[in-house]
Write an enzyme that holds these catalytic residues in place. Structure first.
Site, short mmCIF file in Angstrom:
data_model
loop_
_atom_site.label_atom_id
_atom_site.label_comp_id
_atom_site.label_asym_id
_atom_site.label_seq_id
_atom_site.Cartn_x
_atom_site.Cartn_y
_atom_site.Cartn_z
CE LYS A 38 -0.77 0.55 4.99
NZ LYS A 38 -0.05 1.83 5.09
CB THR A 39 4.01 2.25 1.71
OG1 THR A 39 3.50 1.95 3.01
CG2 THR A 39 4.85 3.51 1.79
CG ASP A 222 -1.16 5.06 4.90
OD1 ASP A 222 -1.79 4.05 4.51
OD2 ASP A 222 0.00 5.01 5.35
CD GLU A 223 -2.24 2.02 8.27
OE1 GLU A 223 -3.28 1.34 8.32
OE2 GLU A 223 -1.11 1.51 8.23
CD GLN A 253 -3.68 -5.07 8.25
OE1 GLN A 253 -2.69 -5.02 8.96
NE2 GLN A 253 -3.62 -4.89 6.93
NE ARG A 609 0.97 -7.88 11.26
CZ ARG A 609 0.81 -7.06 10.23
NH1 ARG A 609 1.73 -6.16 9.96
NH2 ARG A 609 -0.25 -7.15 9.45
#
Length: 739
Positions: A38-39, A222-223, A253, A609
């Site tokens: 995503k970044t 973002d987020e 998330q 993770r």
């Protein structure tokens, strides 16, 4: 530097990423799965808009949730294009609002030199305010008022907009209004005020609002799943009707509801911005297939989600290893052994992480790692014995065995608050200095003239009297409860549950403490015939463990952290511990509306993770609240397909061991004497800790039992079916013991 062409910018993107980056100048919601890049998508989207002339550095607003993320985006953009990213409005919500208020301080009614209060500064102001208003901490705890004020601001509400439901809430609202006035007079703003004041100006000042709506034709966030009510409203105001809002997030998330995050903002965005269908980034570049299969299977049980399914081209990889240990000690030892084995295979410690639901779980793990000599680091937190509430409780214990410990006295003489202010403490110190005595001796001499000091002296003397008569666990319980520490944290809101859990874990440590197994040579000070000897040994062990070197930045060390702290991180090997009903999912969260869905999202974050190897561990017995607790495996483990799991324990279908462990004292229930061992561990043919199957409720474990004139009454934990109380006279024919 070489200027990339538009085609060069887009090289290497998969079809989903390409669709997101080149989306037309209209609103879009990008569902970016864990490890889906995503970044890269966000950064490339900005670079593409600039490269193709659809936007300039002055017409883009990019919002992140952390300064780290903002800096990473700036670095990536600088590497892609020869542009000055400093001119771009790129930063966190609070950072951008601060920039806005600096430019428009006059419209905001602030002095040009206004200052920002961090969390600590804000708490100091709250304490000063309560003192000015003559409101005792027992009436309104400073942290409670601080949390109340911030919560109202994050909901966009001023004190004048609130309605009190009772006298206490009315007083809280009045304090909120007084706090705002105090801050205004002193020219300071807290973090929540940065957002609220910016929003209020944009809402009320049409000229200013129009200016920014016309300026920013592209707004990227973002987020997005972590936005709260006020942040979403602020974004809507800035975007207006024409900006191309590009929201990137993952509803699976969303794990910060306790901070005010509203996952519903994602669904709200679809409707309010006219987005018919989200763009889904489902190609995962982090984890192997079996790990993604597990993550997809678990999160699929949540009803309220927009839906996506992660996939990878990395192959299935190794199966997920599952261990069902007899107890938490065995679980911790397993983690130690596996970490050693992986390290021998060439995996650096820093590429391994141990995750847990609650910070309190770290103590047993830390103890095992310490004894094994494995370097570790608590990520985003303190070691167990360095935590504030633990140091408070141990200070009471230190005063019990050595009242002349001046540092311990200064730490807790007014913690929790008991009306012994700075002036009284100064008087004690002055009296001690004048006569060359300890602070404790000075306090006892002043007790006759000061009732507050007298009450503290009586408390310590009472603990001293108990120390010669009761066990270490009972004395620890007395220190935690009689001092008022436990009640102090229970009456405060916010994240105080962690502190309560830690105090309970400290009692567990006292219950399980064995000087001979501490890992230190305590023989010179330990004498089993001396009641105070165990206390002294326990304090020595706590100090020595706390004083051990914790790995610094960059050192190769195993990472320990809560699942919340792990978000955004990734490791080659992950140990997810404490997977038991009531622990993960947490019993506290399950009691809240939609709490189970948030717990499942937390599990999804934990699983994703791991890059290559994942371990799931649980304990059949765990020391909780000072007594042995019999647990059922977490429902989340049951939701993972059997095909991707490899059970390391022979007793996969066993819920707890067949033999009842030695009875332990429960100091929470009785401090005067050791708990009586039941005359019989047989209850009409059943035993505590035994696994049973009920024809209606399924498999469960007997967690409590009482004898009756006829038969027995069994308390059985049936996991998803809950805890049931059954009378053997009626239910015996429906119960089968699992051997």
């Amino acid at each position: 530097m070489e200027i990339l062409s538009s085609a060069g910018l887009l090289a290497g993107l998969n079809s989903e990423q390409l669709a997101a980056v080149t989306w037309p100048a209209q609103p879009a919601l990008v569902l970016a799965g864990a490890g889906s890049g995503k970044t890269r998508v966000l950064t490339t989207r900005i670079a593409w808009l600039l490269q193709t002339g659809q936007a300039s550095v002055h017409s883009i607003l990019a919002v992140t949730f952390t300064n780290k993320a903002a800096k990473e985006m700036q670095l990536r953009l600088s590497a892609l294009l020869p542009v000055s990213v400093r001119a771009m409005w790129l930063g966190t919500f609070h950072g951008l609002c601060h920039r806005f208020l600096r430019l428009h301080y006059q419209e905001a009614g602030l002095p040009k030199t206004f200052q920002i209060l961090d969390i600590g500064d804000q708490l100091a102001v709250v304490k000063r305010l309560l003192k000015q208003l003559n409101i005792a901490d027992e009436v309104i705890a400073p942290r409670s008022l601080q949390g109340f004020i911030n919560a109202q601001k994050e909901n966009g509400l001023r004190a004048s907009q609130l309605t009190a439901r009772d006298p206490h809430e009315r007083l809280m609202i009045e304090c909120y209004a007084a706090y705002d006035s105090l801050c205004q007079n002193e020219g300071v703003v807290d973090f929540a005020e940065l957002m609220l004041r910016s929003y209020e100006i944009l809402q009320s000042n049409e000229v200013l609002r129009s200016h920014y709506q016309n300026r920013f034709n592209h707004v990227l966030i973002d987020e997005f799943q972590d936005t709260n009510k006020l942040q979403y409203a602020w974004l809507k105001l800035l975007a207006g009707e024409h900006a191309a809002v590009f929201a990137v997030g993952d509803d699976d998330q969303s794990i910060y509801r306790f901070r005010g995050a509203e996952v519903a903002n994602m669904t709200r965005f679809l409707h309010e911005f006219g987005v018919s269908e989200p763009i889904r980034l489902e190609q995962n570049y982090r984890s192997v297939g079996n790990i993604l299969t597990a993550a997809n299977a678990v999160i699929a049980h949540n009803a309220s989600r927009l839906g996506k399914n992660l996939r990878t081209e990395a192959g299935s990889g190794e199966k997920i290893r599952v261990l069902q240990a007899i107890n938490d000690i065995e679980e911790a030892q397993f983690v130690v052994d596996e970490v050693k084995a992986l390290h021998r295979e060439g995996l650096n410690y820093m590429q391994m992480a141990v995750l847990y639901r609650s910070n309190a779980q770290s103590r047993v793990l830390e103890q095992a790692l310490f004894r094994a000599g494995i370097p570790y680091k608590i990520y985003g937190g303190l070691r167990f014995y360095e935590r504030q509430e633990i140091k408070h409780a141990l200070a009471y214990l230190r005063l019990t065995v050595n009242p002349n410990d001046d540092n311990a006295l200064l730490r807790v003489i007014n913690v929790p608050a008991r009306g012994i202010g700075a002036r009284s403490i100064e008087n004690i110190q002055a009296a001690a200095n004048e006569t060359g005595i300890s602070l404790w001796q000075a306090a006892t001499s002043l007790a006759a003239k000061n009732s507050k000091i007298a009450a503290f002296v009586h408390l310590i003397e009472n603990l001293q009297a108990q120390a010669a008569q009761v066990s270490l666990p009972e004395l620890m319980a007395a220190a935690i409860y009689d001092s008022g520490l436990m009640e102090h944290y229970r009456t405060q809101k916010g994240e105080q549950q962690e502190r309560i859990n830690n105090l309970e874990e400290l009692l567990n440590a006292a219950v399980a403490f064995k000087p001979q197994e501490s890992g230190f040579n305590l023989e010179p000070e330990y004498d089993e015939n001396d009641p105070l000897s165990a206390v002294l040994s326990f304090l020595s062990t706590a100090s020595l463990e706390a004083g051990e070197h914790q790995a610094g930045q960059g050192e190769d060390a195993l990472q320990l952290m809560t699942v919340h702290a792990a978000k955004g991180l990734e490791f080659d090997g992950v140990f997810l511990t404490g997977l038991e009903e009531g622990l993960f999912p947490s019993e506290y969260s399950m009691a809240e509306r939609d709490g189970l869905e948030e717990e499942r999202r937390l599990m999804y974050v934990a699983i994703t993770r791991a890059r290559k190897r994942l371990y799931l561990t649980m304990a059949e017995q765990r020391l909780l609240h000072g007594q042995t607790h019999f647990a059922l495996p977490s429902r989340f483990v049951d939701e993972i397909p059997e095909a991707v799991l490899h059970y390391l324990s022979a007793h996969k279908n066993s819920l707890v061991s067949r033999q009842q462990t030695t009875q332990r004292t429960n100091p929470f229930h009785s401090r005067s004497k050791l708990a009586e061992t039941p005359a019989s561990t047989d209850f009409d043919g059943f035993q505590l800790g035994q696994n049973v199957h009920h024809e209606r409720f399924g498999t469960g474990v007997i967690i409590d039992a009482t004898h009756k004139a006829e038969g027995a009454r069994l308390t059985i934990n049936f996991g998803k079916q809950g805890i049931k109380e059954l009378d053997t006279v009626f239910a015996k024919s429906k119960l089968t013991i699992i051997s």
